[in-house]
Scaffold this motif. Structure first.
Motif, PDB file in Angstrom:
ATOM      1  N   GLN A 123     112.591 126.149  62.407  1.00 22.95           N
ATOM      2  CA  GLN A 123     112.289 125.108  63.480  1.00 22.95           C
ATOM      3  C   GLN A 123     112.942 123.768  63.197  1.00 22.95           C
ATOM      4  OE1 GLN A 123     108.139 125.179  63.858  1.00 22.95           O
ATOM      5  NE2 GLN A 123     108.016 123.790  65.538  1.00 22.95           N
ATOM      6  N   ASP A 126     116.213 124.189  64.491  1.00 23.16           N
ATOM      7  CA  ASP A 126     116.305 124.004  66.034  1.00 23.16           C
ATOM      8  C   ASP A 126     116.261 122.551  66.539  1.00 23.16           C
ATOM      9  OD1 ASP A 126     116.480 126.738  66.190  1.00 23.16           O
ATOM     10  OD2 ASP A 126     114.196 126.964  66.562  1.00 23.16           O
ATOM     11  N   GLY A 362     115.926 129.554  77.454  1.00 21.76           N
ATOM     12  CA  GLY A 362     115.943 130.258  76.203  1.00 21.76           C
ATOM     13  C   GLY A 362     117.535 130.618  75.752  1.00 21.76           C
ATOM     14  N   ASN A 368     113.396 133.395  73.820  1.00 25.62           N
ATOM     15  CA  ASN A 368     113.253 132.576  72.825  1.00 25.62           C
ATOM     16  C   ASN A 368     114.059 131.181  73.068  1.00 25.62           C
ATOM     17  OD1 ASN A 368     113.309 131.813  69.948  1.00 25.62           O
ATOM     18  ND2 ASN A 368     115.070 132.927  69.307  1.00 25.62           N
ATOM     19  N   GLY A 369     113.098 130.079  72.669  1.00 26.75           N
ATOM     20  CA  GLY A 369     113.635 128.808  72.923  1.00 26.75           C
ATOM     21  C   GLY A 369     113.208 128.323  74.354  1.00 26.75           C
ATOM     22  N   TYR A 395     106.120 126.396  75.849  1.00 25.32           N
ATOM     23  CA  TYR A 395     107.364 126.618  74.996  1.00 25.32           C
ATOM     24  C   TYR A 395     107.216 127.928  74.278  1.00 25.32           C
ATOM     25  CZ  TYR A 395     110.388 125.680  70.911  1.00 25.32           C
ATOM     26  OH  TYR A 395     111.174 125.851  69.763  1.00 25.32           O
ATOM     27  N   CYS A 396     108.213 128.708  74.329  1.00 24.44           N
ATOM     28  CA  CYS A 396     108.153 129.967  73.775  1.00 24.44           C
ATOM     29  C   CYS A 396     109.312 130.294  72.697  1.00 24.44           C
ATOM     30  CB  CYS A 396     108.450 131.059  74.539  1.00 24.44           C
ATOM     31  SG  CYS A 396     108.477 132.696  74.031  1.00 24.44           S
ATOM     32  N   LYS A 397     108.811 130.805  71.580  1.00 25.75           N
ATOM     33  CA  LYS A 397     109.844 130.699  70.368  1.00 25.75           C
ATOM     34  C   LYS A 397     109.326 132.041  69.553  1.00 25.75           C
ATOM     35  CE  LYS A 397     112.623 129.262  67.351  1.00 25.75           C
ATOM     36  NZ  LYS A 397     114.111 128.995  67.798  1.00 25.75           N
ATOM     37  N   GLN A 398     110.585 133.029  69.225  1.00 25.69           N
ATOM     38  CA  GLN A 398     110.492 134.166  68.491  1.00 25.69           C
ATOM     39  C   GLN A 398     110.945 133.675  67.174  1.00 25.69           C
ATOM     40  OE1 GLN A 398     113.404 137.101  69.220  1.00 25.69           O
ATOM     41  NE2 GLN A 398     112.283 138.692  68.066  1.00 25.69           N
ATOM     42  N   HIS A 399     109.923 133.935  66.097  1.00 27.34           N
ATOM     43  CA  HIS A 399     109.950 133.580  64.637  1.00 27.34           C
ATOM     44  C   HIS A 399     110.436 134.245  63.856  1.00 27.34           C
ATOM     45  CE1 HIS A 399     108.104 129.375  64.958  1.00 27.34           C
ATOM     46  NE2 HIS A 399     107.442 129.773  66.191  1.00 27.34           N
ATOM     47  N   TRP A 404     105.971 136.304  67.992  1.00 24.32           N
ATOM     48  CA  TRP A 404     106.323 135.419  69.355  1.00 24.32           C
ATOM     49  C   TRP A 404     105.161 134.429  69.050  1.00 24.32           C
ATOM     50  CZ3 TRP A 404     110.534 135.380  72.574  1.00 24.32           C
ATOM     51  CH2 TRP A 404     111.524 136.428  72.559  1.00 24.32           C
TER      52      TRP A 404
END
Length: 755
Positions: A123, A126, A362, A368-369, A395-399, A404
């Motif tokens: 993160q 990013d 994304g 993602n993002g 906000y969407c994020k694949q960790h 997710w």
């Protein structure tokens, strides 16, 4: 579907950590629930000399053994030999099995912590990428430090140069004035948007303070003008369905605005992850010992950038819940990025949703993002609780692989609810879900909901329910999602049959679609949103109940007709399980349905939507005798469901011709519907929040509660009024509807033995 077997498998593989359980190939013991019988690490090493054809024998711990081991692990992760011996005797396991379980559990926790640290580093990476992108853009478009104009080589006039320098000086002076006003007036003024001092609804107000944005780096700066939210800001809902309204960049600070939106999204993601951690000090057990409530002292201690003073009259609502879903995390993330599909996934909860703007699509063609601005209206099936309207950043994020996180945070506050706005004033703090795939194709979900809302617009009878978080909180989000996933799984797993009398898969799908449209119409009449326009009628005192009467025009043939909707909610001193069982019992329909005229009711078609009794769509035939002794039939389409957060029964008379067309797989959108029905909600007290499996005793006796629990019963009726003079209805017509609803409630009370 073998539900019991599936849920057992889910229970054995469930891991409540943020990043969940690790891949199966990383451990020989799965989540501490599988071990080799009588095997140890040394034994396994020695076993290398043995023939490899010998299969390894696994031992699967029982849920009770796993629970005892987990409880002991929380107190002592490193038990000594005596403690392991005591545990082995208590649980009926070998000492080596207990030893290996604790070794594997410690390895799991260590790996999870490492993955969590990696997630934080990703993160931060990013953020650095976003800052780097902004710096590249700034370098591509250099700006003069003296005048603020573009630093483009070339000749400019001396007069233009002096004007730019003067403009820069005025900006600095305005900034100093804004800082002074912040000190003496207690509120910041935008140094980049002086017009906002004269235009009340200009600009974009983040739901993090009065007018400022507080990011994770402790900076405080107001957002310049530039986001034209158009419809829907400050309590003015956009037309529905309407076209998407882009957020246009009106000013010259588009890069700064995008940077602030990214900072807001990153800060919201940080807070959601902190609040979703298991065994976090941010959550404590409530008074009932089961639900989790937010520890406000701990929340204040962590220094959240979203922990600003609440607006006057607002209260805080926070909840957290976990569950398992029959869907993959990637599929659910895709659904949550499409407003229409997101609404369909939460029927009876999301009245309306739309995407206002897309900030980022994304990376690498995935979600993602991705960052987008959305607006949604969340409803509770009662006329005494206004709809909540949010405009928020998603906000969407694949960790990690199969993990997710989706977070929502408000970017405006609706302050006009007290001045005729039908929506509840509310503010969504960082809320959302963490999804983690499981080996069996399902996914674990942790949902956190954190909001502030205006309590004054909620009826007194519903305040305990809303304050508990059951009405709009995490428990209802997950319960609705679980019920919908189960319904879709049953529909997709239907096996075609050769029975000529059975409904075809196409007919079943068309019937379910018609039933959902009927329920949507019913909800629009008791908790109106901007998706359906109703005119509220003020008829004065309507008796003992808080009745809501509304109308809308409906063109039917050559004349003009009016659809009248009337609804009310009352408290019932009986459990909602008893009320639900009574209302769905076909033999008892004549006790409360005025249209059935005490006739007999028969279920002709039954389409199951879930494993729970009553989660179904039915076609009912009511037979009664008219005044001449002739037998007459009436057909009803009925949709009913129940879960741990509430129950609903909706029905509408439908012609035989229309039903035959729908069950044949035809288009159901042209079928006329006038729905009526009931919603049954817990009253907010702990002993009424859970619904059991009770039912009538087979003799029609629905009395005899074993506790003092109560429920909130809402009744709604819609009817078509024709041949009205000048398109207006009389008070006698409204009184008739009021009498019908009051009579129905009284009949239900009499049948249940309520005074």
């Amino acid at each position: 579907m073998e539900r019991n077997g599936q849920m057992g498998l889910i229970g054995e593989n469930f891991e409540s950590g943020l990043l969940g359980r690790l891949r199966e190939d990383e451990y020989e013991s799965r989540s501490g629930s599988d071990n080799f019988d009588g095997g140890s690490g040394d034994d396994l090493d020695a076993g290398d000399d043995q023939p490899r054809s010998k299969k390894k024998k696994y031992h699967r711990h029982t849920p009770q053994q796993i629970q005892e081991l987990e409880n002991f692990y929380k107190e002592c992760p490193h038990p000594d030999e005596k403690q392991r011996s005591d545990l082995s005797k208590k649980l009926g396991l070998e000492i080596k099995q207990v030893k290996f379980w604790f070794q594997n559990r410690r390895t799991q926790m260590k790996t999870q912590m490492e993955r969590h640290e990696n997630m934080i580093l990703r993160q931060d990476n990013d953020k650095l990428r976003a800052e780097n992108s902004l710096m590249k853009d700034a370098m591509a478009n250099p700006i003069c430090s003296n005048c603020g104009g573009p630093a483009i080589p070339g000749q400019i006039s001396m007069e233009e140069h002096q004007i730019r320098i003067e403009n820069a000086r005025l900006k600095e002076e305005l900034a100093r004035v804004c800082n002074l006003s912040n000190k003496f007036l207690g509120r910041p003024l935008s140094a980049l948007a002086p017009m906002s001092m004269h235009t009340q609804n200009s600009g974009l107000e983040f739901g993090m303070g009065r007018n400022g944005v507080v990011g994770p780096n402790n900076f405080n700066m107001s957002l310049p003008m530039g986001f034209d939210m158009g419809d829907g800001v400050m309590g003015t809902p956009p037309p529905y369905p309407g076209s998407r309204t882009p957020m246009g960049m009106m000013g010259s600070d588009a890069q700064q605005e995008r940077s602030m939106l990214h900072e807001l999204a990153f800060a919201a993601m940080d807070e959601l992850i902190k609040m979703s951690q298991p065994d976090s000090a941010l959550w404590i057990k409530g008074s009932d010992g089961t639900k989790e409530v937010l520890n406000h002292d701990e929340y204040a201690r962590i220094g959240s950038p979203f922990n600003d003073p609440k607006p006057t009259g607002f209260v805080t609502e926070a909840s957290r819940e976990t569950g398992q879903l029959f869907i993959s995390s990637a599929a659910l993330v895709e659904i949550m990025h499409e407003a229409d599909r997101w609404s369909e996934m939460f029927p009876c909860m999301i009245a309306r949703a739309q995407t206002l703007d897309v900030i980022s699509n994304g990376m690498d063609g995935s979600r993602n993002g991705s960052i987008q601005v959305m607006q949604a209206e969340i409803q509770l099936p009662s006329p005494l609780v206004p709809v909540r309207q949010y405009t928020f950043l998603r906000y969407c994020k694949q960790h990690a692989e199969g993990v997710w996180v989706v977070v929502d945070v408000s970017i405006d506050i609706n302050r006009n609810s007290a001045n005729g706005n039908p929506f509840m004033g509310c503010k969504r703090l960082p809320s959302g879900c963490i999804l983690q795939d499981m080996p069996n194709g399902c996914c674990n979900i942790t949902w956190v909901d954190h909001s502030q809302y205006d309590e004054s617009v909620v009826h007194q009878n519903f305040r305990p329910l809303v304050n508990s978080g059951t009405a709009f909180g995490a428990h209802r989000w997950i319960a609705t999602l679980e019920r919908q996933c189960e319904s879709l799984a049953i529909l997709m797993s239907a096996v075609p049959t050769e029975d000529a009398t059975a409904i075809s898969p196409a007919g079943k799908k068309s019937t379910l679609k018609l039933a959902q449209r009927m329920s949507d119409y019913f909800l629009s009449g008791i908790c109106p949103s901007s998706a359906c326009k109703w005119d509220v009628l003020h008829m004065g005192n309507m008796g003992d109940h808080d009745m809501k009467i509304m109308s809308r025009k409906h063109m039917d043939g050559p004349g003009e007709c009016i659809v009248l909707s009337a609804s009310t909610s009352v408290w019932m001193p009986v459990s909602r399980q008893r009320v639900f069982d009574f209302l769905i019992e076909t033999r008892m329909r004549g006790e409360w349905d005025a249209l059935s005229n005490s006739g007999t009711t028969q279920e002709m078609v039954h389409i199951a939507k879930g494993q729970a009794l009553g989660n179904s769509v039915s076609i009912l035939r009511v037979s009664n005798a008219d005044g001449n002794g002739n037998e007459a039939n009436m057909l009803y389409l009925q949709d009913s469901w129940t879960d741990s957060t509430g129950s609903m029964i909706v029905y509408s008379p439908v012609s035989l011709q229309s039903l035959n067309m729908v069950m044949g797989g035809g288009d159901s959108s042209f079928v006329a519907l006038l729905p009526s029905g009931f919603s049954i909600l817990p009253d907010g007290h702990s002993n009424s929040n859970n619904i059991g499996g009770g039912s009538s005793d087979g003799s029609g006796n629905f009395g005899g509660d074993n506790d003092n629990s109560g429920c909130l019963l809402s009744v709604g009726v819609q009817m078509l009024l024709k041949n009205l003079q000048a398109g207006k209805m009389t008070k006698e017509t409204v009184d008739t509807v009021n009498t019908l609803i009051a009579g129905t409630i009284q009949k239900v009370k009499d049948a249940l033995g309520v005074a």
